[in-house]
Design a protein around this motif. Structure first.
Motif, mmCIF file in Angstrom:
data_model
loop_
_atom_site.group_PDB
_atom_site.id
_atom_site.type_symbol
_atom_site.label_atom_id
_atom_site.label_comp_id
_atom_site.label_asym_id
_atom_site.label_seq_id
_atom_site.Cartn_x
_atom_site.Cartn_y
_atom_site.Cartn_z
ATOM 1 N N ARG A 143 -1.031 7.801 4.656
ATOM 2 C CA ARG A 143 -0.416 8.975 4.019
ATOM 3 C C ARG A 143 -1.331 9.716 3.057
ATOM 4 O O ARG A 143 -0.927 10.707 2.479
ATOM 5 N N GLY A 159 0.835 -1.200 0.000
ATOM 6 C CA GLY A 159 0.000 0.000 0.000
ATOM 7 C C GLY A 159 0.864 1.241 0.000
ATOM 8 O O GLY A 159 1.805 1.365 0.778
ATOM 9 N N ALA A 204 11.800 2.890 -10.255
ATOM 10 C CA ALA A 204 12.903 2.344 -9.438
ATOM 11 C C ALA A 204 12.516 1.074 -8.685
ATOM 12 O O ALA A 204 13.371 0.417 -8.090
ATOM 13 N N GLY A 205 11.234 0.726 -8.697
ATOM 14 C CA GLY A 205 10.775 -0.405 -7.879
ATOM 15 C C GLY A 205 10.535 0.046 -6.455
ATOM 16 O O GLY A 205 10.701 1.231 -6.120
ATOM 17 N N ARG A 251 13.755 2.310 6.093
ATOM 18 C CA ARG A 251 13.757 1.085 6.915
ATOM 19 C C ARG A 251 14.733 0.082 6.330
ATOM 20 O O ARG A 251 15.376 0.327 5.325
HETATM 21 C C1 HQG Z 1 7.344 4.377 -0.553
HETATM 22 C C2 HQG Z 1 3.657 0.646 9.501
HETATM 23 C C3 HQG Z 1 9.037 6.501 -3.966
HETATM 24 C C4 HQG Z 1 6.475 3.302 0.036
HETATM 25 C C5 HQG Z 1 2.815 0.141 8.352
HETATM 26 C C6 HQG Z 1 6.005 3.971 1.321
HETATM 27 C C7 HQG Z 1 3.700 -0.899 7.710
HETATM 28 C C8 HQG Z 1 8.750 4.705 -2.551
HETATM 29 C C9 HQG Z 1 7.185 4.829 1.712
HETATM 30 C C10 HQG Z 1 5.088 -0.428 8.017
HETATM 31 C C11 HQG Z 1 9.648 3.932 -3.295
HETATM 32 C C12 HQG Z 1 8.015 4.228 2.830
HETATM 33 C C13 HQG Z 1 5.803 0.042 6.783
HETATM 34 C C14 HQG Z 1 10.240 4.524 -4.448
HETATM 35 C C15 HQG Z 1 8.932 2.722 -1.667
HETATM 36 N N1 HQG Z 1 9.898 5.798 -4.732
HETATM 37 N N2 HQG Z 1 8.439 5.986 -2.879
HETATM 38 N N3 HQG Z 1 11.095 3.870 -5.235
HETATM 39 N N4 HQG Z 1 9.753 2.706 -2.733
HETATM 40 N N5 HQG Z 1 8.315 3.925 -1.550
HETATM 41 O O1 HQG Z 1 6.673 3.892 6.370
HETATM 42 O O2 HQG Z 1 5.381 0.300 3.744
HETATM 43 O O3 HQG Z 1 2.276 0.974 12.361
HETATM 44 O O4 HQG Z 1 8.935 3.129 5.448
HETATM 45 O O5 HQG Z 1 5.407 2.973 -0.836
HETATM 46 O O6 HQG Z 1 1.585 -0.346 8.768
HETATM 47 O O7 HQG Z 1 4.469 2.617 4.305
HETATM 48 O O8 HQG Z 1 4.677 1.517 12.061
HETATM 49 O O9 HQG Z 1 6.894 1.978 4.701
HETATM 50 O O10 HQG Z 1 4.887 4.790 1.078
HETATM 51 O O11 HQG Z 1 3.514 -2.193 8.175
HETATM 52 O O12 HQG Z 1 3.983 -0.749 12.906
HETATM 53 O O13 HQG Z 1 8.007 4.938 0.551
HETATM 54 O O14 HQG Z 1 4.944 0.639 8.962
HETATM 55 O O15 HQG Z 1 3.582 -0.171 10.610
HETATM 56 O O16 HQG Z 1 7.284 4.349 4.020
HETATM 57 O O17 HQG Z 1 5.035 1.034 6.109
HETATM 58 P P1 HQG Z 1 7.489 3.365 5.240
HETATM 59 P P2 HQG Z 1 5.372 1.488 4.615
HETATM 60 P P3 HQG Z 1 3.641 0.431 12.077
#
Ligand code: HQG
Length: 181
Positions: free
Chosen positions: A140, A102, A114-115, A121
């Motif tokens: 977000r 998501g 870029a994937g 993290r």
């Molecule tokens: C995006 C929470 C541009 C990615 C949640 C995300 C989840 C890119 C953001 C856990 C990209 C990173 C992790 C690229 C990735 N260009 N944007 N090439 N590659 N992204 O927060 O997955 O409540 O580090 O789509 O529920 O949103 O904290 O990762 O939007 O399980 O326990 O970059 O954090 O859990 O954001 O969330 P995050 P995530 P907790």
């Protein structure tokens, strides 16, 4: 569910145990563990008074099981989501045929080029179902859900891991394995 009054402390714990242990002066060991007595003392020094029982309630009720105690219950760590370097000794596991990610529209152009990258993290976080991915993206803005062809990725040699709390993790997801739902 975490009792309402403990939610701010739970969020503070996420911040400390995943990202900024130094903000209250605690130290994480190589595997991300923090001494419970020290954590409670340092929190108190920084204005958050919490008992061991309350900490146990937070660990037991966190909707995503974000934290765990060591078997002797003397240490605590976040189960995933770190930006500080820790080795969680993650279990490598064959993924289900598809997983989901998501995100939000403003990231899409870059993602499709870029994937999926781990950004701040250690890993890219993947969800087992559309509902979870929708909730993750929705943190977000209006969510966009991507379908990840984990079957083909795994066949092509990419590794997948599962955290203690059941989150699927990948090192990267190249764009060719992604399609919008
Ligand atoms: C995006 C929470 C541009 C990615 C949640 C995300 C989840 C890119 C953001 C856990 C990209 C990173 C992790 C690229 C990735 N260009 N944007 N090439 N590659 N992204 O927060 O997955 O409540 O580090 O789509 O529920 O949103 O904290 O990762 O939007 O399980 O326990 O970059 O954090 O859990 O954001 O969330 P995050 P995530 P907790």
């Amino acid at each position: 569910m975490t009792p309402e009054h403990l939610i701010p402390v739970s969020k503070q714990l996420s911040r400390i145990l995943r990202h900024r242990p130094e903000s209250v002066g605690v130290v994480l060991d190589a595997n991300g563990w923090c001494d419970v007595v020290e954590l409670i003392a340092k929190l108190a020094e920084h204005g958050t008074t919490i008992s061991l029982e309350e900490l146990e309630v937070i660990v037991a009720t966190s909707d995503k099981k974000r934290f765990s105690f060591s078997p002797d219950r003397e240490r605590i760590r976040a189960s995933q989501g770190h930006s500080v370097p820790v080795d969680l000794k993650l279990r490598e596991k064959a993924p289900p045929p598809v997983l989901y990610h998501g995100t939000v529209r403003r990231n899409m152009q870059s993602i499709m080029k870029a994937g999926l990258l781990p950004m701040n993290r250690h890993h890219v976080h993947l969800s087992p179902d559309v509902a979870t991915a929708t909730a993750v993206g929705g943190r977000r803005g209006p969510p966009v859900v991507l379908i990840v062809d984990t079957h083909r990725m795994h066949k092509d040699g990419y590794r997948f891991f599962v955290s203690e709390n059941g989150v699927w993790l990948a090192e990267v997801v190249p764009a060719k394995y992604l399609r919008a739902k």
